[in-house]
Design a protein around this motif. Structure first.
Motif, PDB file in Angstrom:
ATOM      1  N   GLY A 101      57.300  49.380  79.404  1.00 48.51           N
ATOM      2  CA  GLY A 101      56.749  48.212  78.715  1.00 48.51           C
ATOM      3  C   GLY A 101      55.708  48.566  77.676  1.00 48.51           C
ATOM      4  O   GLY A 101      55.496  47.798  76.725  1.00 48.51           O
ATOM      5  N   SER A 239      52.268  38.324  76.479  1.00 53.10           N
ATOM      6  CA  SER A 239      52.246  37.963  77.900  1.00 53.10           C
ATOM      7  C   SER A 239      52.435  36.465  78.101  1.00 53.10           C
ATOM      8  O   SER A 239      53.213  36.027  78.952  1.00 53.10           O
ATOM      9  CB  SER A 239      50.913  38.415  78.525  1.00 53.10           C
ATOM     10  N   THR A 242      56.042  35.306  76.925  1.00 56.31           N
ATOM     11  CA  THR A 242      57.057  35.784  77.870  1.00 56.31           C
ATOM     12  C   THR A 242      57.008  34.979  79.161  1.00 56.31           C
ATOM     13  O   THR A 242      58.053  34.672  79.761  1.00 56.31           O
ATOM     14  CB  THR A 242      56.851  37.279  78.164  1.00 56.31           C
ATOM     15  N   TYR A 243      55.816  34.629  79.591  1.00 55.57           N
ATOM     16  CA  TYR A 243      55.686  33.788  80.790  1.00 55.57           C
ATOM     17  C   TYR A 243      56.313  32.416  80.561  1.00 55.57           C
ATOM     18  O   TYR A 243      56.922  31.840  81.473  1.00 55.57           O
ATOM     19  CB  TYR A 243      54.213  33.642  81.154  1.00 55.57           C
ATOM     20  N   SER A 250      64.608  38.634  79.312  1.00 59.87           N
ATOM     21  CA  SER A 250      64.736  39.292  80.605  1.00 59.87           C
ATOM     22  C   SER A 250      65.567  40.562  80.456  1.00 59.87           C
ATOM     23  O   SER A 250      66.528  40.607  79.692  1.00 59.87           O
ATOM     24  CB  SER A 250      65.405  38.349  81.613  1.00 59.87           C
ATOM     25  N   SER A 254      58.305  44.949  79.539  1.00 57.46           N
ATOM     26  CA  SER A 254      57.066  44.677  78.811  1.00 57.46           C
ATOM     27  C   SER A 254      56.008  44.321  79.833  1.00 57.46           C
ATOM     28  O   SER A 254      56.312  43.970  80.978  1.00 57.46           O
ATOM     29  CB  SER A 254      57.238  43.539  77.794  1.00 57.46           C
ATOM     30  N   HIS A 257      56.385  40.750  80.828  1.00 54.85           N
ATOM     31  CA  HIS A 257      57.512  40.551  81.747  1.00 54.85           C
ATOM     32  C   HIS A 257      57.108  40.925  83.166  1.00 54.85           C
ATOM     33  O   HIS A 257      57.472  40.235  84.136  1.00 54.85           O
ATOM     34  CB  HIS A 257      58.699  41.390  81.285  1.00 54.85           C
ATOM     35  N   SER A 258      56.350  42.016  83.328  1.00 50.46           N
ATOM     36  CA  SER A 258      55.879  42.412  84.659  1.00 50.46           C
ATOM     37  C   SER A 258      54.955  41.357  85.246  1.00 50.46           C
ATOM     38  O   SER A 258      55.010  41.073  86.454  1.00 50.46           O
ATOM     39  CB  SER A 258      55.165  43.763  84.577  1.00 50.46           C
ATOM     40  N   THR A 261      57.113  38.090  86.258  1.00 50.02           N
ATOM     41  CA  THR A 261      57.974  38.203  87.441  1.00 50.02           C
ATOM     42  C   THR A 261      57.191  38.304  88.745  1.00 50.02           C
ATOM     43  O   THR A 261      57.777  38.123  89.814  1.00 50.02           O
ATOM     44  CB  THR A 261      58.872  39.441  87.314  1.00 50.02           C
TER      45      THR A 261
END
Length: 348
Positions: A101, A239, A242-243, A250, A254, A257-258, A261
């Motif tokens: 990421g 961040s 992506t959230y 997906s 990144s 993404h971490s 999830t």
């Protein structure tokens, strides 16, 4: 009396001056880097950014575990020898995904900063233009567009493009470029109305040359702060977007993404949220602090070493221009040389 014309040259003078002028950007870069490193916060930012770049490059060829290797028997596992930062809900290695990421976030930051710089400087050029209609219209347009939230721009772009890195880059670059233009306009306007700019224009300098040679160098401290803030905000925007599901798609690693999830189970497995959150925090702080130390390092007024280098390079440029090595000089201009030539003629 001989009137032979001979070329008089000071050995090495022209080459030395030209060598100094040619290599002055490299010398200034070295001075700026040393000035940043001498400060405690400068060391912190350089170490963090160097580690970020190194991890991103290493992740291109190696990660501790394959990104697509999952272990269903060790879901949400704690840190261990085989999984240094544990695993996520699919059993994938958290450390490997954070390493991969880092390159995605680095790409987003570089593209966002580049786009915001180009877009912002284009607006600055329009806002300080000599045409009153263009300058006034540009100011009104920037004031109107700057009120649009970056998230709204991203939502509009996500309709045709879907979740993608391009949505983050275009939305953030557009919004941050407006901020850059709004903040840099006063300094750019002051430089555009200065006497040396008027002199350059009177000598036939084009608008592009004035912008590159005079206006941009005078607003470098402002640009340094604004672009570093844009870089840090781009990490946070990745961040957040992506959230929301409109950022990094997906399957693409990144930091956002971490976080997205694992944040749903933060009360049960807090460690999986701690690591990406800690990395994002440290990087954003480093980028914001980097702008402050870079502003002082690139400003000749605040950096005596850079001010001395600028003065020396200006003197070297003057010496290179005034070097008489290429000007033919007559041998019969001196009294001693006239007598010498007369003596030689008498002997002949």
């Amino acid at each position: 009396m001989s009137n032979t014309m001979r070329k008089v040259r000071s050995p090495g003078a022209g080459e030395t001056a030209a060598h100094t002028v040619t290599h002055k950007p490299l010398r200034r870069f070295s001075i700026v880097l040393q000035s940043i490193w001498r400060r405690g916060e400068g060391k912190f930012t350089l170490i963090v950014l160097a580690l970020w770049l190194a991890v991103a490059l290493v992740s291109l060829v190696w990660t501790p575990q394959s990104l697509w290797t999952t272990d269903g028997y060790h879901v949400w596992a704690k840190p261990s020898a085989s999984h240094w930062l544990g695993t996520d809900g699919t059993g994938a290695d958290v450390f490997s995904w954070l390493m991969a990421g880092s390159r995605t976030n680095l790409l987003i930051v570089v593209l966002t900063v580049a786009l915001s710089a180009v877009w912002g400087l284009a607006l600055v050029a329009a806002m300080v233009a000599r045409t009153p209609a263009l300058a006034g219209t540009s100011v009104v347009v920037v004031d109107a567009l700057i009120s649009i939230p970056t998230v709204l721009i991203a939502l509009i772009l996500a309709v045709p493009l879907g979740a993608s890195i391009a949505v983050i880059v275009v939305a953030c670059g557009f919004g941050y470029g407006l901020n850059l233009a709004r903040v840099a306009r006063p300094a750019a306007l002051l430089a555009a109305r200065s006497a040396y700019v008027e002199s350059a224009r009177a000598n036939g300098a084009s608008g592009w040359r004035v912008l590159v040679s005079h206006i941009i160098p005078n607003i470098l401290p402002v640009l340094a702060v604004q672009l570093s803030l844009s870089a840090g905000t781009a990490v946070l925007a990745e961040s957040g977007l992506t959230y929301l599901g409109i950022g990094v798609p997906s399957g693409v690693p990144s930091w956002g993404h971490s976080l997205a999830t694992s944040v749903k189970l933060i009360n049960v497995f807090p460690l999986t949220v701690l690591w990406p959150g800690l990395i994002v925090t440290v990087v954003v702080v480093a980028l914001n602090v980097f702008g402050d130390v870079l502003r002082d390092a690139v400003d000749p007024v605040a950096n005596p070493a850079l001010r001395q280098a600028v003065a020396q390079s200006a003197g070297a440029a003057d010496n290179a221009i005034a070097d008489p090595s290429a000007v033919p000089v007559a041998r019969n201009t001196g009294v001693a040389e006239i007598a010498e030539d007369d003596g030689e003629g008498a002997e002949r």
